[in-house]
Design a protein around this motif. Sequence first.
Motif, PDB file in Angstrom:
ATOM      1  N   ILE A   6       3.171  11.666   7.312  1.00 36.42           N
ATOM      2  CA  ILE A   6       4.286  12.823   6.684  1.00 36.42           C
ATOM      3  C   ILE A   6       3.304  13.791   6.102  1.00 36.42           C
ATOM      4  CG2 ILE A   6       5.752  12.831   4.831  1.00 36.42           C
ATOM      5  CD1 ILE A   6       6.843  10.004   5.543  1.00 36.42           C
ATOM      6  N   ALA A   7       2.367  13.579   5.341  1.00 34.15           N
ATOM      7  CA  ALA A   7       1.472  14.349   4.536  1.00 34.15           C
ATOM      8  C   ALA A   7       1.019  15.455   5.581  1.00 34.15           C
ATOM      9  CB  ALA A   7       0.371  13.947   4.024  1.00 34.15           C
ATOM     10  N   GLY A   8       0.309  14.735   6.852  1.00 34.95           N
ATOM     11  CA  GLY A   8      -0.347  15.489   7.928  1.00 34.95           C
ATOM     12  C   GLY A   8       0.676  16.559   8.469  1.00 34.95           C
ATOM     13  N   LYS A   9       1.911  16.135   8.926  1.00 35.40           N
ATOM     14  CA  LYS A   9       2.998  16.924   9.451  1.00 35.40           C
ATOM     15  C   LYS A   9       3.596  18.255   8.506  1.00 35.40           C
ATOM     16  CE  LYS A   9       5.248  14.427  13.178  1.00 35.40           C
ATOM     17  NZ  LYS A   9       6.452  13.961  13.493  1.00 35.40           N
ATOM     18  N   ALA A  10       3.492  17.678   7.127  1.00 35.22           N
ATOM     19  CA  ALA A  10       3.922  18.679   6.067  1.00 35.22           C
ATOM     20  C   ALA A  10       2.829  19.727   6.013  1.00 35.22           C
ATOM     21  CB  ALA A  10       4.364  17.920   4.883  1.00 35.22           C
ATOM     22  N   SER A  11       1.618  19.376   5.974  1.00 32.16           N
ATOM     23  CA  SER A  11       0.605  20.406   5.827  1.00 32.16           C
ATOM     24  C   SER A  11       0.494  21.209   6.872  1.00 32.16           C
ATOM     25  CB  SER A  11      -0.652  19.633   5.728  1.00 32.16           C
ATOM     26  OG  SER A  11      -0.958  18.716   4.722  1.00 32.16           O
ATOM     27  N   TYR A  12       0.565  20.656   8.294  1.00 38.39           N
ATOM     28  CA  TYR A  12       0.534  21.554   9.434  1.00 38.39           C
ATOM     29  C   TYR A  12       1.758  22.565   9.396  1.00 38.39           C
ATOM     30  CZ  TYR A  12       0.565  22.496  14.311  1.00 38.39           C
ATOM     31  OH  TYR A  12       0.763  23.222  15.540  1.00 38.39           O
ATOM     32  N   VAL A  13       2.751  22.223   9.037  1.00 32.49           N
ATOM     33  CA  VAL A  13       3.931  22.967   9.296  1.00 32.49           C
ATOM     34  C   VAL A  13       3.830  23.919   8.126  1.00 32.49           C
ATOM     35  CG1 VAL A  13       6.629  23.011   9.299  1.00 32.49           C
ATOM     36  CG2 VAL A  13       5.601  21.295  10.408  1.00 32.49           C
ATOM     37  N   SER A  14       3.682  23.467   7.027  1.00 26.74           N
ATOM     38  CA  SER A  14       3.774  24.734   6.075  1.00 26.74           C
ATOM     39  C   SER A  14       2.695  25.702   6.059  1.00 26.74           C
ATOM     40  CB  SER A  14       3.755  24.050   4.528  1.00 26.74           C
ATOM     41  OG  SER A  14       2.789  22.774   4.570  1.00 26.74           O
ATOM     42  N   ASN A  22       0.842  -0.952   0.038  1.00 25.49           N
ATOM     43  CA  ASN A  22      -0.008   0.012   0.006  1.00 25.49           C
ATOM     44  C   ASN A  22       0.930   1.216  -0.103  1.00 25.49           C
ATOM     45  OD1 ASN A  22      -1.914   1.908   0.342  1.00 25.49           O
ATOM     46  ND2 ASN A  22      -2.345   1.336   2.398  1.00 25.49           N
ATOM     47  N   PRO A  23       0.926   1.876  -1.302  1.00 22.82           N
ATOM     48  CA  PRO A  23       1.757   3.177  -1.109  1.00 22.82           C
ATOM     49  C   PRO A  23       1.152   4.314  -0.339  1.00 22.82           C
ATOM     50  CG  PRO A  23       0.937   2.741  -3.398  1.00 22.82           C
ATOM     51  CD  PRO A  23       0.404   1.526  -2.531  1.00 22.82           C
ATOM     52  N   TYR A  24       0.271   4.264  -0.016  1.00 17.32           N
ATOM     53  CA  TYR A  24      -0.586   5.247   0.837  1.00 17.32           C
ATOM     54  C   TYR A  24      -1.086   4.719   2.084  1.00 17.32           C
ATOM     55  CZ  TYR A  24      -1.332   7.406  -3.669  1.00 17.32           C
ATOM     56  OH  TYR A  24      -1.031   7.928  -5.089  1.00 17.32           O
ATOM     57  N   ASP A  25       0.263   4.336   2.659  1.00 17.62           N
ATOM     58  CA  ASP A  25       0.019   3.735   4.367  1.00 17.62           C
ATOM     59  C   ASP A  25      -0.084   4.567   5.458  1.00 17.62           C
ATOM     60  OD1 ASP A  25       2.566   4.256   4.409  1.00 17.62           O
ATOM     61  OD2 ASP A  25       3.221   2.144   4.394  1.00 17.62           O
ATOM     62  N   GLU A  26      -0.108   4.223   6.610  1.00 16.91           N
ATOM     63  CA  GLU A  26      -0.185   5.300   7.569  1.00 16.91           C
ATOM     64  C   GLU A  26       1.053   6.203   7.870  1.00 16.91           C
ATOM     65  OE1 GLU A  26      -0.359   2.278  10.792  1.00 16.91           O
ATOM     66  OE2 GLU A  26       1.698   2.647  11.086  1.00 16.91           O
ATOM     67  N   ARG A  27       2.476   5.772   7.410  1.00 17.89           N
ATOM     68  CA  ARG A  27       3.412   6.711   7.448  1.00 17.89           C
ATOM     69  C   ARG A  27       3.369   7.797   6.486  1.00 17.89           C
ATOM     70  NH1 ARG A  27       7.552   6.478   4.323  1.00 17.89           N
ATOM     71  NH2 ARG A  27       9.508   7.610   4.970  1.00 17.89           N
ATOM     72  N   VAL A  28       2.752   7.380   5.237  1.00 14.21           N
ATOM     73  CA  VAL A  28       2.824   8.610   4.244  1.00 14.21           C
ATOM     74  C   VAL A  28       1.674   9.647   4.783  1.00 14.21           C
ATOM     75  CG1 VAL A  28       1.647   8.851   1.891  1.00 14.21           C
ATOM     76  CG2 VAL A  28       3.436   6.991   2.249  1.00 14.21           C
ATOM     77  N   TRP A  29       0.446   9.124   5.288  1.00 17.90           N
ATOM     78  CA  TRP A  29      -0.531  10.029   5.746  1.00 17.90           C
ATOM     79  C   TRP A  29      -0.108  10.809   6.673  1.00 17.90           C
ATOM     80  CZ3 TRP A  29      -4.435  11.376   3.094  1.00 17.90           C
ATOM     81  CH2 TRP A  29      -5.063  10.397   2.108  1.00 17.90           C
TER      82      TRP A  29
END
Lengths: 68, 132
Positions: free
Chosen positions: B72-80, B63-70
């Motif tokens: 990372i995406a969440g952290k990146a969205s929050y910080v940016s 699963n390329p969209y596993d929990e780790r990817v979510w």
Amino acid sequence: MENRLKELRERVGMTQEDLAAQAGVSRQTIISLEKGKYNPSINLAYKLSRLFDLTIEELFLLKESGDQ
Amino acid sequence: MNQKKSIVIKYLVLSILGLIAIWQIASGKYDFGVGLLAGLIIAGTSLGIKNRRLSKMFEKGMNPYDERVWMIAGKASYVSLRIFAITCALIVLAGSIWGPAVQVKTYNFLGIWLSVLLLLYILFYYYYNRKM
């Protein structure tokens, strides 16, 4: 958090890709787990420990230094 | 939304934008039309390559969209978003104090700020991807 993932995976002759496919995650996640860079969710930890017929506590070890 | 639906929607959006690009070229607005068309060709090609890679991963059971990817995406969205909001607030504050008269084209201005936000997200995504 430390884990015995690499040791156990190598013991059963499994590749990172095989383990990723069985756990339903990406290979990158397995790499991160093995390096101790990523702490899995309780679901993934449970799934991985079941793959090796172990309990979560036997697979993942919480360091005393206060991991997040 | 499953993988196939997502791919269909992405290609549909690219096709609509392609029609807009052709319409712009036909109307004599070459700069915008050619620029958009070039961007679409690059986006379509990279999307095709990415989809092929993802399909192979799905076939193998990964699963390329596993929990780790979510995560990372969440952290990146929050910080940016935080950096973006603070920067906007500082610019508004500075503008309200010194108040320099600036003339901007609304859509260009909006486009530039959206690009900044996107760039911040990409940078933080790669940062957390290496860190986690």
